[in-house]
Write a protein that holds these residues in place. Structure first.
Motif, PDB file in Angstrom:
ATOM      1  N   UNK A  63       0.841  -1.210   0.000  1.00  0.00           N
ATOM      2  CA  UNK A  63       0.000   0.000   0.000  1.00  0.00           C
ATOM      3  C   UNK A  63       0.872   1.255   0.000  1.00  0.00           C
ATOM      4  N   UNK A  64       1.933   1.243   0.798  1.00  0.00           N
ATOM      5  CA  UNK A  64       2.814   2.421   0.904  1.00  0.00           C
ATOM      6  C   UNK A  64       3.545   2.666  -0.412  1.00  0.00           C
ATOM      7  N   UNK A  65       3.973   1.597  -1.082  1.00  0.00           N
ATOM      8  CA  UNK A  65       4.640   1.761  -2.385  1.00  0.00           C
ATOM      9  C   UNK A  65       3.657   2.299  -3.430  1.00  0.00           C
ATOM     10  N   UNK A  66       2.403   1.849  -3.350  1.00  0.00           N
ATOM     11  CA  UNK A  66       1.405   2.278  -4.322  1.00  0.00           C
ATOM     12  C   UNK A  66       0.984   3.732  -4.089  1.00  0.00           C
ATOM     13  N   UNK A  67       0.724   4.085  -2.845  1.00  0.00           N
ATOM     14  CA  UNK A  67       0.157   5.413  -2.560  1.00  0.00           C
ATOM     15  C   UNK A  67       1.223   6.489  -2.368  1.00  0.00           C
ATOM     16  N   UNK A  68       2.433   6.114  -2.040  1.00  0.00           N
ATOM     17  CA  UNK A  68       3.533   7.074  -1.821  1.00  0.00           C
ATOM     18  C   UNK A  68       3.087   8.212  -0.900  1.00  0.00           C
ATOM     19  N   UNK A  69       2.793   7.833   0.345  1.00  0.00           N
ATOM     20  CA  UNK A  69       2.303   8.804   1.336  1.00  0.00           C
ATOM     21  C   UNK A  69       3.311   9.935   1.545  1.00  0.00           C
ATOM     22  N   UNK A  70       2.799  11.102   1.889  1.00  0.00           N
ATOM     23  CA  UNK A  70       3.677  12.232   2.217  1.00  0.00           C
ATOM     24  C   UNK A  70       4.178  12.148   3.651  1.00  0.00           C
ATOM     25  N   UNK A  71       3.443  11.413   4.486  1.00  0.00           N
ATOM     26  CA  UNK A  71       3.874  11.199   5.873  1.00  0.00           C
ATOM     27  C   UNK A  71       3.081  10.027   6.440  1.00  0.00           C
ATOM     28  N   UNK A  72       3.661   9.363   7.450  1.00  0.00           N
ATOM     29  CA  UNK A  72       2.915   8.294   8.138  1.00  0.00           C
ATOM     30  C   UNK A  72       3.087   8.434   9.652  1.00  0.00           C
ATOM     31  N   UNK A  73       2.049   7.961  10.349  1.00  0.00           N
ATOM     32  CA  UNK A  73       2.121   7.858  11.812  1.00  0.00           C
ATOM     33  C   UNK A  73       1.779   6.425  12.179  1.00  0.00           C
ATOM     34  N   UNK A  74       2.622   5.796  13.003  1.00  0.00           N
ATOM     35  CA  UNK A  74       2.319   4.465  13.536  1.00  0.00           C
ATOM     36  C   UNK A  74       2.116   4.600  15.041  1.00  0.00           C
ATOM     37  N   UNK A  75       0.925   4.207  15.514  1.00  0.00           N
ATOM     38  CA  UNK A  75       0.656   4.263  16.961  1.00  0.00           C
ATOM     39  C   UNK A  75       1.044   2.948  17.622  1.00  0.00           C
ATOM     40  N   UNK A  76       1.739   3.047  18.719  1.00  0.00           N
ATOM     41  CA  UNK A  76       2.069   1.901  19.567  1.00  0.00           C
ATOM     42  C   UNK A  76       1.828   2.315  21.007  1.00  0.00           C
ATOM     43  N   UNK A  77       1.928   1.324  21.943  1.00  0.00           N
ATOM     44  CA  UNK A  77       2.067   1.697  23.343  1.00  0.00           C
ATOM     45  C   UNK A  77       3.192   0.862  23.939  1.00  0.00           C
ATOM     46  N   UNK A  78       3.906   1.501  24.911  1.00  0.00           N
ATOM     47  CA  UNK A  78       3.596   2.781  25.553  1.00  0.00           C
ATOM     48  C   UNK A  78       4.868   3.563  25.844  1.00  0.00           C
ATOM     49  N   UNK A  79       4.733   4.693  26.544  1.00  0.00           N
ATOM     50  CA  UNK A  79       5.913   5.489  26.902  1.00  0.00           C
ATOM     51  C   UNK A  79       5.744   7.000  26.760  1.00  0.00           C
ATOM     52  N   UNK A  80       4.634   7.467  26.115  1.00  0.00           N
ATOM     53  CA  UNK A  80       4.453   8.918  25.882  1.00  0.00           C
ATOM     54  C   UNK A  80       5.641   9.534  25.156  1.00  0.00           C
ATOM     55  N   UNK A  81       6.116   8.860  24.120  1.00  0.00           N
ATOM     56  CA  UNK A  81       7.270   9.361  23.373  1.00  0.00           C
ATOM     57  C   UNK A  81       7.004   9.328  21.865  1.00  0.00           C
ATOM     58  N   UNK A  82       7.837  10.078  21.141  1.00  0.00           N
ATOM     59  CA  UNK A  82       7.737  10.148  19.676  1.00  0.00           C
ATOM     60  C   UNK A  82       9.080   9.751  19.075  1.00  0.00           C
ATOM     61  N   UNK A  83       9.091   8.706  18.274  1.00  0.00           N
ATOM     62  CA  UNK A  83      10.273   8.345  17.488  1.00  0.00           C
ATOM     63  C   UNK A  83      10.126   8.980  16.102  1.00  0.00           C
ATOM     64  N   UNK A  84      11.129   9.656  15.653  1.00  0.00           N
ATOM     65  CA  UNK A  84      11.042  10.348  14.362  1.00  0.00           C
ATOM     66  C   UNK A  84      12.312  10.208  13.544  1.00  0.00           C
ATOM     67  N   UNK A  85      13.403   9.691  14.178  1.00  0.00           N
ATOM     68  CA  UNK A  85      14.727   9.685  13.541  1.00  0.00           C
ATOM     69  C   UNK A  85      15.040   8.339  12.892  1.00  0.00           C
ATOM     70  N   UNK A  86      15.547   8.344  11.670  1.00  0.00           N
ATOM     71  CA  UNK A  86      16.174   7.144  11.107  1.00  0.00           C
ATOM     72  C   UNK A  86      17.230   7.553  10.071  1.00  0.00           C
ATOM     73  N   UNK A  87      18.384   7.990  10.563  1.00  0.00           N
ATOM     74  CA  UNK A  87      19.562   8.293   9.722  1.00  0.00           C
ATOM     75  C   UNK A  87      19.256   9.267   8.574  1.00  0.00           C
ATOM     76  N   UNK A  88      18.408  10.265   8.844  1.00  0.00           N
ATOM     77  CA  UNK A  88      18.079  11.243   7.792  1.00  0.00           C
ATOM     78  C   UNK A  88      19.308  12.037   7.364  1.00  0.00           C
ATOM     79  N   UNK A  89      19.300  12.554   6.128  1.00  0.00           N
ATOM     80  CA  UNK A  89      20.357  13.478   5.705  1.00  0.00           C
ATOM     81  C   UNK A  89      20.067  14.870   6.276  1.00  0.00           C
ATOM     82  N   UNK A  90      20.988  15.820   6.047  1.00  0.00           N
ATOM     83  CA  UNK A  90      20.891  17.120   6.725  1.00  0.00           C
ATOM     84  C   UNK A  90      19.546  17.810   6.477  1.00  0.00           C
ATOM     85  N   UNK A  91      19.101  17.836   5.209  1.00  0.00           N
ATOM     86  CA  UNK A  91      17.852  18.552   4.889  1.00  0.00           C
ATOM     87  C   UNK A  91      16.634  17.892   5.509  1.00  0.00           C
ATOM     88  N   UNK A  92      16.523  16.591   5.304  1.00  0.00           N
ATOM     89  CA  UNK A  92      15.323  15.922   5.814  1.00  0.00           C
ATOM     90  C   UNK A  92      15.372  15.795   7.336  1.00  0.00           C
TER      91      UNK A  92
END
Ligand SMILES: [Zn+2]
Length: 351
Positions: free
Chosen positions: A241-270
């Motif tokens: 689905x992700x390859x077909x729709x090419x989302x501009x952003x995604x959110x995955x909900x999990x529990x728990x911890x009240x935290x936000x993971x957002x980093x995965x080896x991005x380059x300087x701009x992204x």
């Protein structure tokens, strides 16, 4: 000549006076009529049941599983014709992987819940958001109509329905009980179950440094990454689905911890773009941002793969403030809903 002028003036003044009095009288009659009629008119107004406030469909539902979700999705579809529901595939045990869509815009955001068996409250949260966005025109300062004209929202409430079933109801209806008890380290209490029906952790199944991810080496209630990336029908359907729709952003909900993971080896701009977006989300739900140092540099989660593959922002959001080895209590739903009610709208306005 003089008298003629005087008479003319007198007639003209009289005509003006008569017409003024006439008008006033008419107005008086109109007022009188409308005052007299208004209570009657009110009584005659028909009560349209469509206009009465309705009970919410998505409520804090204990022991929440696929079958309860299916009933709620049917009710949502009956009440809100703008929701478009389909299935992106089937789980190992042949349950639908539901997709509910809202909005018509060019920008696309996906929000996914129910990755892990013991996290079915995230499924309730995803559905509560779509109900909220379907019934309201404005939420706080967000103009929903405008946002939904610019953005299409993709809601996938339960990507692991088989795992949820095991965590909530155990294995009484399953064959091959020995397989499950072994994967559960000999225990017959399955409340901590995270994996799918084959003992694979769906959030270690995506092709982002999958080979290098350290994990369990056989089916396990948690942390077994499977024989290959996307070996499981659930993770494969989500990746497709992700390859077909090419989302501009995604959110995955999990529990728990009240935290936000957002980093995965991005380059300087992204990196800068995604950090600022994560800060915007955090300004709404007040969850803590996980720093790059605290983040896993080799992981095969959905958000990791999404960032790496598409160079677009992806977020894992952990609801609930304490580490839990079991389902979070359903009565917390409204708290998590209030915290996260507008994060999608904030994201939509900033991508
Ligand atoms: Zn999880």
């Amino acid at each position: 000549m003089y008298t003629y002028k005087k008479t003319f003036r007198f007639i003209a003044l009289s005509l003006i006076l008569i017409s003024i009095l006439g008008c006033t009288n008419k107005n008086y009659n109109n007022n009188f009529k409308s005052k007299k009629n208004s209570p009657q008119r009110k009584k005659q107004e028909k009560i349209n049941p469509e206009n009465l406030p309705k009970d919410p469909i998505i409520t804090a539902t204990p022991d929440y599983t696929y079958s309860k979700m299916k009933e709620q999705i049917n009710q949502l579809n009956k009440r809100y014709k703008q929701i478009k529901t389909s299935s992106i595939g089937n789980s190992v045990a042949n349950r639908n992987l539901y997709l509910l869509r809202l909005g018509n815009g060019k920008k696309k955001i996906a929000v996914v819940g129910g990755f892990h068996g013991r996290e079915s409250i995230t499924s309730l949260l995803v559905l509560k958001l779509i109900e909220d966005y379907s019934k309201n025109k404005n939420i706080n300062n967000y103009n929903l109509k405008k946002i939904l004209n610019q953005t299409s929202l993709y809601f996938l409430p339960m990507i692991n329905p088989d795992g949820v079933e095991i965590a909530v109801n155990g294995i009484k209806n399953l064959e091959d009980k020995n397989f499950y008890i072994k994967a559960n380290e000999g225990s017959s209490n399955f409340k901590r179950w995270k994996a799918n029906a084959r003992g694979v952790d769906l959030n270690k199944q995506f092709n982002a440094d999958w080979e290098e991810v350290k994990a369990e080496d056989q089916p396990h209630f948690a942390h077994y990454k499977g024989s290959t990336a996307e070996s499981e029908p659930e993770s494969k359907a989500l990746a497709n689905l992700s390859r077909k729709e090419r989302f501009d952003a995604i959110i995955a909900f999990h529990n728990s911890g009240n935290v936000i993971y957002w980093y995965y080896n991005q380059n300087t701009d992204t990196y800068k773009r995604d950090y600022l977006l994560a800060k915007k989300i955090s300004s709404v739900n007040h969850y803590k941002l996980i720093t790059p140092d605290e983040s896993n540099k080799k992981a095969a989660g959905y958000k990791d793969w999404f960032i790496k593959k598409f160079n677009k922002p992806g977020f894992t959001i952990e609801i609930g403030n304490k580490k839990s080895e079991e389902q979070l209590p359903a009565f917390n739903l409204n708290k998590y809903f209030k915290e996260n009610r507008t994060i999608l709208l904030e994201l939509a306005q900033n991508i």
